[in-house]
Design an enzyme around this catalytic site. Structure first.
Site, PDB file in Angstrom:
ATOM      1  N   ARG A 186       0.812  -1.212   0.000  1.00  0.00           N
ATOM      2  CA  ARG A 186       0.000   0.000   0.000  1.00  0.00           C
ATOM      3  C   ARG A 186       0.853   1.275   0.000  1.00  0.00           C
ATOM      4  NH1 ARG A 186      -4.953   1.590   4.226  1.00  0.00           N
ATOM      5  NH2 ARG A 186      -5.383   3.608   3.270  1.00  0.00           N
ATOM      6  N   LYS A 187       2.158   1.138   0.127  1.00  0.00           N
ATOM      7  CA  LYS A 187       3.012   2.313   0.246  1.00  0.00           C
ATOM      8  C   LYS A 187       3.353   2.902  -1.126  1.00  0.00           C
ATOM      9  CE  LYS A 187       3.035   2.004   4.702  1.00  0.00           C
ATOM     10  NZ  LYS A 187       2.037   0.945   4.923  1.00  0.00           N
ATOM     11  N   GLY A 188       4.040   4.056  -1.096  1.00  0.00           N
ATOM     12  CA  GLY A 188       4.333   4.785  -2.326  1.00  0.00           C
ATOM     13  C   GLY A 188       5.193   4.014  -3.293  1.00  0.00           C
TER      14      GLY A 188
END
Length: 378
Positions: A186-188
């Site tokens: 879910r991170k960048g």
């Protein structure tokens, strides 16, 4: 949900042939395990990104937090001050060390820890502070560093959501004694799972690296030695290494970081414009001294809007939605009630909307239309 329309997920990793090619190269190399050549490249890249002297790749951010606290000497009887509005992994890492997390309230505008509330919670048992770049918004690192130094406390930056963000022109990860990033899906940027610890302290880096590999030097570091290098295990360590397969994916993602961030920032500005006249919904705001990553785009709904019902209504329309994150003092695992009214408010009223680099303008228009319909038909 209109069956003719595809779902718009809350988040989605952005990948292409380059990640596949990177994995193929690792498979061909024969070195798939952790702390190998691709992991070393990833560590060097994160050190350059943050301006730090040392970086250590690990299998997830939680492991990085645990190892960092252990390397700082946190143990039973110690207390660590923790920003209350964050995912439980931040405080879990304190429990892993046998210490006690103590929670401090956050700012309403940023969701990051309120430094004045932190100062009120310092006791003789306090060893250090964990600040969090909440949902990708950098915390008040200048004030946090000043507070920590003034009281002889360590400072740890939980930068799980903030790779590529800045505070007063300095990159996230550059603050405190040690900082930890996440490479979760879910991170960048992502390799599915993973984390990176960065620090300027050679002792912390050495301890983190050793403890992530059972308390020994890695096989990659030992190869090529003239004598038989039989490891010795003087301390309990863990198997927290990041495989070279995942490190290779993360390296490709890191090369794309600037483009990902640019698109997320365009989407954030566009959300703010589109939501401006939606009743009961307030777009997030970031002070001008920091550049968020918009890892999560969480609007705040007014008290007359049922946040939970709105999340379910959006999902019924094929729109991914979720809470912002957690008010940790509420969670039974900590048995640590605290006076954190702002964290409580954000926990009840934050509503996360789809945010990822591949989100199209058309899908974003559809998201906002669904939000408008959900809140006006309540």
């Amino acid at each position: 949900m209109d069956p003719s329309l595809p779902a718009v997920p809350l988040t989605r990793p952005t990948t292409d042939h380059r990640e596949l090619e990177a994995v193929e190269q690792v498979l061909a190399s024969g070195w798939l395990a952790g702390q190998g050549p691709r992991g070393t490249e990833l560590e060097d890249a994160f050190a350059r990104l943050t301006g730090r002297t040392h970086a250590v790749a690990v299998n997830n951010c939680t492991a990085g937090l645990h190892l960092s606290l252990a390397a700082l000497g946190v143990g039973p009887g110690d207390e660590v001050l923790v920003a209350d509005y964050t995912f439980p992994a931040t405080a879990h890492a304190v429990l892993y060390c046998g210490a006690t997390p103590r929670f401090a309230d956050v700012r309403l505008d940023t969701g990051t820890v309120d430094v004045d509330r932190l100062a009120e919670r310092i006791t003789p048992r306090t060893r250090g502070i964990i600040g969090v770049d909440a949902l990708g918004v950098p915390a008040d690192w200048d004030a946090l560093e000043l507070l920590a130094r003034g009281h002889g406390l360590f400072l740890l930056e939980d930068a799980a959501c903030s790779v590529g963000g800045t505070f007063e022109g300095r990159p996230c990860g550059a603050f405190g004694d040690v900082a930890v990033f996440s490479l979760h899906a879910r991170k960048g940027i992502t390799s599915g799972e993973g984390g990176v610890v960065v620090t300027d302290d050679a002792g912390i880096a050495d301890r983190v690296r050793s403890m992530s590999c059972f308390g020994q030097r890695s096989a990659y570091a030992r190869q090529g030695e003239a004598k038989l290098a039989i490891p010795e295990f003087g301390d309990v360590g863990y198997n927290y290494k990041l495989s070279d397969v995942l490190a290779a994916i993360a390296l490709v993602q890191l090369d794309k970081l600037d483009g990902f961030l640019a698109r997320r920032r365009v989407l954030a500005d566009r959300y703010a414009d589109l939501l401006a006249d939606v009743p009961g919904v307030e777009a997030p705001h970031s002070p001008g001294d920091r550049e968020p990553t918009w890892q999560t785009y969480a609007v705040t709904v007014t008290e007359d809007v049922d946040r939970d019902a709105t999340v379910l209504a959006l999902r019924a329309r094929g729109i991914g939605s979720q809470i912002g994150t957690y008010a940790l003092h509420r969670e039974p695992v900590y048995a640590a009630p605290a006076d954190c009214p702002t964290s409580d408010l954000l926990f009840r009223r934050h509503l996360a909307l789809p945010m990822y680099a591949d989100l199209t303008d058309a899908d974003q228009d559809r998201v906002v239309a669904a939000v408008r319909e959900a809140v006006t038909s309540r």
